[in-house]
Design a protein around this motif. Structure first.
Motif, PDB file in Angstrom:
ATOM      1  N   VAL A 190       0.846  -1.200   0.000  1.00 21.70           N
ATOM      2  CA  VAL A 190       0.000   0.000   0.000  1.00 21.70           C
ATOM      3  C   VAL A 190       0.884   1.254   0.000  1.00 21.70           C
ATOM      4  O   VAL A 190       0.684   2.172  -0.801  1.00 21.70           O
ATOM      5  N   LEU A 191       1.876   1.294   0.892  1.00 14.20           N
ATOM      6  CA  LEU A 191       2.771   2.448   0.953  1.00 14.20           C
ATOM      7  C   LEU A 191       3.531   2.621  -0.362  1.00 14.20           C
ATOM      8  O   LEU A 191       3.697   3.744  -0.862  1.00 14.20           O
ATOM      9  N   ALA A 192       3.995   1.523  -0.936  1.00 15.91           N
ATOM     10  CA  ALA A 192       4.751   1.585  -2.191  1.00 15.91           C
ATOM     11  C   ALA A 192       3.885   2.103  -3.329  1.00 15.91           C
ATOM     12  O   ALA A 192       4.341   2.947  -4.128  1.00 15.91           O
ATOM     13  N   MET A 193       2.646   1.641  -3.427  1.00 19.05           N
ATOM     14  CA  MET A 193       1.761   2.106  -4.496  1.00 19.05           C
ATOM     15  C   MET A 193       1.470   3.599  -4.339  1.00 19.05           C
ATOM     16  O   MET A 193       1.426   4.335  -5.324  1.00 19.05           O
ATOM     17  N   LEU A 194       1.304   4.050  -3.111  1.00 20.22           N
ATOM     18  CA  LEU A 194       1.100   5.483  -2.881  1.00 20.22           C
ATOM     19  C   LEU A 194       2.355   6.272  -3.234  1.00 20.22           C
ATOM     20  O   LEU A 194       2.277   7.353  -3.815  1.00 20.22           O
ATOM     21  N   SER A 195       3.532   5.734  -2.903  1.00 18.61           N
ATOM     22  CA  SER A 195       4.780   6.456  -3.169  1.00 18.61           C
ATOM     23  C   SER A 195       5.030   6.635  -4.660  1.00 18.61           C
ATOM     24  O   SER A 195       5.706   7.572  -5.070  1.00 18.61           O
ATOM     25  N   GLU A 196       4.469   5.756  -5.474  1.00 14.38           N
ATOM     26  CA  GLU A 196       4.657   5.816  -6.922  1.00 14.38           C
ATOM     27  C   GLU A 196       3.550   6.580  -7.637  1.00 14.38           C
ATOM     28  O   GLU A 196       3.575   6.701  -8.857  1.00 14.38           O
ATOM     29  N   SER A 197       2.588   7.079  -6.886  1.00 21.30           N
ATOM     30  CA  SER A 197       1.435   7.771  -7.465  1.00 21.30           C
ATOM     31  C   SER A 197       1.665   9.284  -7.488  1.00 21.30           C
ATOM     32  O   SER A 197       2.374   9.810  -6.639  1.00 21.30           O
ATOM     33  N   PRO A 198       1.016   9.966  -8.439  1.00 20.59           N
ATOM     34  CA  PRO A 198       1.140  11.430  -8.477  1.00 20.59           C
ATOM     35  C   PRO A 198       0.710  12.036  -7.140  1.00 20.59           C
ATOM     36  O   PRO A 198      -0.317  11.642  -6.576  1.00 20.59           O
ATOM     37  N   ASP A 199       1.515  12.937  -6.640  1.00 20.22           N
ATOM     38  CA  ASP A 199       1.253  13.595  -5.353  1.00 20.22           C
ATOM     39  C   ASP A 199       1.143  12.603  -4.194  1.00 20.22           C
ATOM     40  O   ASP A 199       0.564  12.932  -3.159  1.00 20.22           O
ATOM     41  N   ARG A 200       1.647  11.389  -4.404  1.00 21.48           N
ATOM     42  CA  ARG A 200       1.589  10.348  -3.367  1.00 21.48           C
ATOM     43  C   ARG A 200       0.157  10.133  -2.878  1.00 21.48           C
ATOM     44  O   ARG A 200      -0.087   9.877  -1.692  1.00 21.48           O
ATOM     45  N   THR A 201      -0.790  10.215  -3.792  1.00 18.76           N
ATOM     46  CA  THR A 201      -2.207  10.171  -3.448  1.00 18.76           C
ATOM     47  C   THR A 201      -2.957   9.270  -4.416  1.00 18.76           C
ATOM     48  O   THR A 201      -2.713   9.318  -5.631  1.00 18.76           O
ATOM     49  N   LEU A 202      -3.885   8.469  -3.873  1.00 15.09           N
ATOM     50  CA  LEU A 202      -4.780   7.671  -4.701  1.00 15.09           C
ATOM     51  C   LEU A 202      -6.160   7.638  -4.062  1.00 15.09           C
ATOM     52  O   LEU A 202      -6.274   7.574  -2.833  1.00 15.09           O
ATOM     53  N   PRO A 203      -7.193   7.633  -4.882  1.00 21.06           N
ATOM     54  CA  PRO A 203      -8.518   7.359  -4.338  1.00 21.06           C
ATOM     55  C   PRO A 203      -8.530   5.952  -3.734  1.00 21.06           C
ATOM     56  O   PRO A 203      -7.825   5.050  -4.222  1.00 21.06           O
ATOM     57  N   MET A 204      -9.318   5.760  -2.703  1.00 16.04           N
ATOM     58  CA  MET A 204      -9.370   4.460  -2.030  1.00 16.04           C
ATOM     59  C   MET A 204      -9.686   3.338  -3.018  1.00 16.04           C
ATOM     60  O   MET A 204      -9.067   2.274  -2.958  1.00 16.04           O
ATOM     61  N   THR A 205     -10.623   3.571  -3.946  1.00 21.53           N
ATOM     62  CA  THR A 205     -10.973   2.521  -4.898  1.00 21.53           C
ATOM     63  C   THR A 205      -9.801   2.176  -5.818  1.00 21.53           C
ATOM     64  O   THR A 205      -9.588   1.012  -6.144  1.00 21.53           O
ATOM     65  N   ALA A 206      -9.041   3.174  -6.239  1.00 22.61           N
ATOM     66  CA  ALA A 206      -7.881   2.926  -7.097  1.00 22.61           C
ATOM     67  C   ALA A 206      -6.794   2.192  -6.315  1.00 22.61           C
ATOM     68  O   ALA A 206      -6.129   1.301  -6.846  1.00 22.61           O
ATOM     69  N   LEU A 207      -6.618   2.553  -5.041  1.00 22.48           N
ATOM     70  CA  LEU A 207      -5.638   1.862  -4.203  1.00 22.48           C
ATOM     71  C   LEU A 207      -6.024   0.397  -4.035  1.00 22.48           C
ATOM     72  O   LEU A 207      -5.166  -0.496  -4.090  1.00 22.48           O
ATOM     73  N   ALA A 208      -7.309   0.141  -3.874  1.00 20.91           N
ATOM     74  CA  ALA A 208      -7.775  -1.246  -3.763  1.00 20.91           C
ATOM     75  C   ALA A 208      -7.477  -2.013  -5.045  1.00 20.91           C
ATOM     76  O   ALA A 208      -7.003  -3.155  -5.001  1.00 20.91           O
ATOM     77  N   ARG A 209      -7.733  -1.387  -6.205  1.00 21.56           N
ATOM     78  CA  ARG A 209      -7.429  -2.055  -7.483  1.00 21.56           C
ATOM     79  C   ARG A 209      -5.939  -2.319  -7.628  1.00 21.56           C
ATOM     80  O   ARG A 209      -5.530  -3.388  -8.051  1.00 21.56           O
ATOM     81  N   ARG A 210      -5.116  -1.311  -7.310  1.00 22.13           N
ATOM     82  CA  ARG A 210      -3.665  -1.457  -7.490  1.00 22.13           C
ATOM     83  C   ARG A 210      -3.068  -2.522  -6.585  1.00 22.13           C
ATOM     84  O   ARG A 210      -2.038  -3.104  -6.904  1.00 22.13           O
ATOM     85  N   THR A 211      -3.699  -2.776  -5.433  1.00 24.47           N
ATOM     86  CA  THR A 211      -3.167  -3.758  -4.483  1.00 24.47           C
ATOM     87  C   THR A 211      -3.930  -5.076  -4.515  1.00 24.47           C
ATOM     88  O   THR A 211      -3.594  -5.987  -3.772  1.00 24.47           O
ATOM     89  N   ASN A 212      -4.946  -5.151  -5.374  1.00 25.12           N
ATOM     90  CA  ASN A 212      -5.813  -6.322  -5.456  1.00 25.12           C
ATOM     91  C   ASN A 212      -6.450  -6.626  -4.100  1.00 25.12           C
ATOM     92  O   ASN A 212      -6.655  -7.780  -3.741  1.00 25.12           O
ATOM     93  N   GLY A 213      -6.742  -5.587  -3.349  1.00 19.70           N
ATOM     94  CA  GLY A 213      -7.393  -5.753  -2.059  1.00 19.70           C
ATOM     95  C   GLY A 213      -8.840  -5.307  -2.139  1.00 19.70           C
ATOM     96  O   GLY A 213      -9.185  -4.418  -2.912  1.00 19.70           O
ATOM     97  N   SER A 214      -9.679  -5.926  -1.337  1.00 19.40           N
ATOM     98  CA  SER A 214     -11.068  -5.469  -1.266  1.00 19.40           C
ATOM     99  C   SER A 214     -11.082  -4.089  -0.607  1.00 19.40           C
ATOM    100  O   SER A 214     -10.149  -3.729   0.118  1.00 19.40           O
ATOM    101  N   LEU A 215     -12.128  -3.334  -0.839  1.00 25.62           N
ATOM    102  CA  LEU A 215     -12.247  -2.029  -0.185  1.00 25.62           C
ATOM    103  C   LEU A 215     -12.213  -2.183   1.323  1.00 25.62           C
ATOM    104  O   LEU A 215     -11.614  -1.369   2.025  1.00 25.62           O
ATOM    105  N   SER A 216     -12.831  -3.247   1.819  1.00 25.08           N
ATOM    106  CA  SER A 216     -12.840  -3.496   3.257  1.00 25.08           C
ATOM    107  C   SER A 216     -11.422  -3.730   3.782  1.00 25.08           C
ATOM    108  O   SER A 216     -11.020  -3.143   4.793  1.00 25.08           O
TER     109      SER A 216
END
Length: 168
Positions: free
Chosen positions: A44-70
């Motif tokens: 999760v931290l790595a995906m955020l670190s590679e994102s513009p402004d170190r920011t992702l919408p929760m749904t996009a973060l879930a997709r990028r990590t293959n994690g459920s929203l929960s």
């Protein structure tokens, strides 16, 4: 009618399953020991670190990590408590929750990365020749085209309206 695997195919399949089962535990153990992070927290931290402004919408973060929203919400809550991320409403759409990597979170992922990379090298990369690394990449690309056709796990995902479109 089912076409059974040949002996050669079954051998390859069983070896792949063994790696899929064993590798996460080895990476998890290293990150817990050396960085006090689970593998998923690190991811999760790595995906955020590679994102513009170190920011992702929760749904996009879930997709990028293959994690459920929960699951992502639970991990983000723990990371917020540790000061590694913040949550905020999106400036573009207040219905969307964004996750922002904080400076301490960035420092944490940067500090954890060398040990993680060493573990990846030790467990996988150094066992292969350069040609095998290329073959592995090509093989994984072929499989991922089937199981991740939109590229959400590999960072090659493009929003349906094209590059530059805000992620949902």
């Amino acid at each position: 009618m089912t076409t059974w695997l040949t002996d050669r195919e079954q051998t390859a399949w069983l070896r792949l399953i063994a790696v899929v089962e064993l590798l996460p535990g080895a990476l998890e153990a290293q990150l817990r020991r050396d960085a006090d992070l689970s593998h998923f927290e690190y991811y999760v931290l790595a995906m955020l670190s590679e994102s513009p402004d170190r920011t992702l919408p929760m749904t996009a973060l879930a997709r990028r990590t293959n994690g459920s929203l929960s699951r992502v919400s639970h991990v983000v809550r723990r990371l917020v408590e540790r000061g590694f991320v913040d949550r905020r409403p999106s400036a573009r759409d207040g219905r969307i929750t964004e996750v922002v990597l904080t400076d301490p979170g960035y420092d944490k992922v940067v500090a954890a990365a060398p040990g993680h990379v060493s573990a990846v090298r030790e467990q996988v990369i150094d066992a292969l020749t350069p040609g095998q690394v290329d073959q592995l990449a090509a093989i994984m690309d072929a499989v991922l085209r089937r199981i991740d056709p939109d590229g959400s796990m590999t960072g090659s995902w493009v929003p349906p309206d094209g590059p530059g479109t805000p992620l949902p």
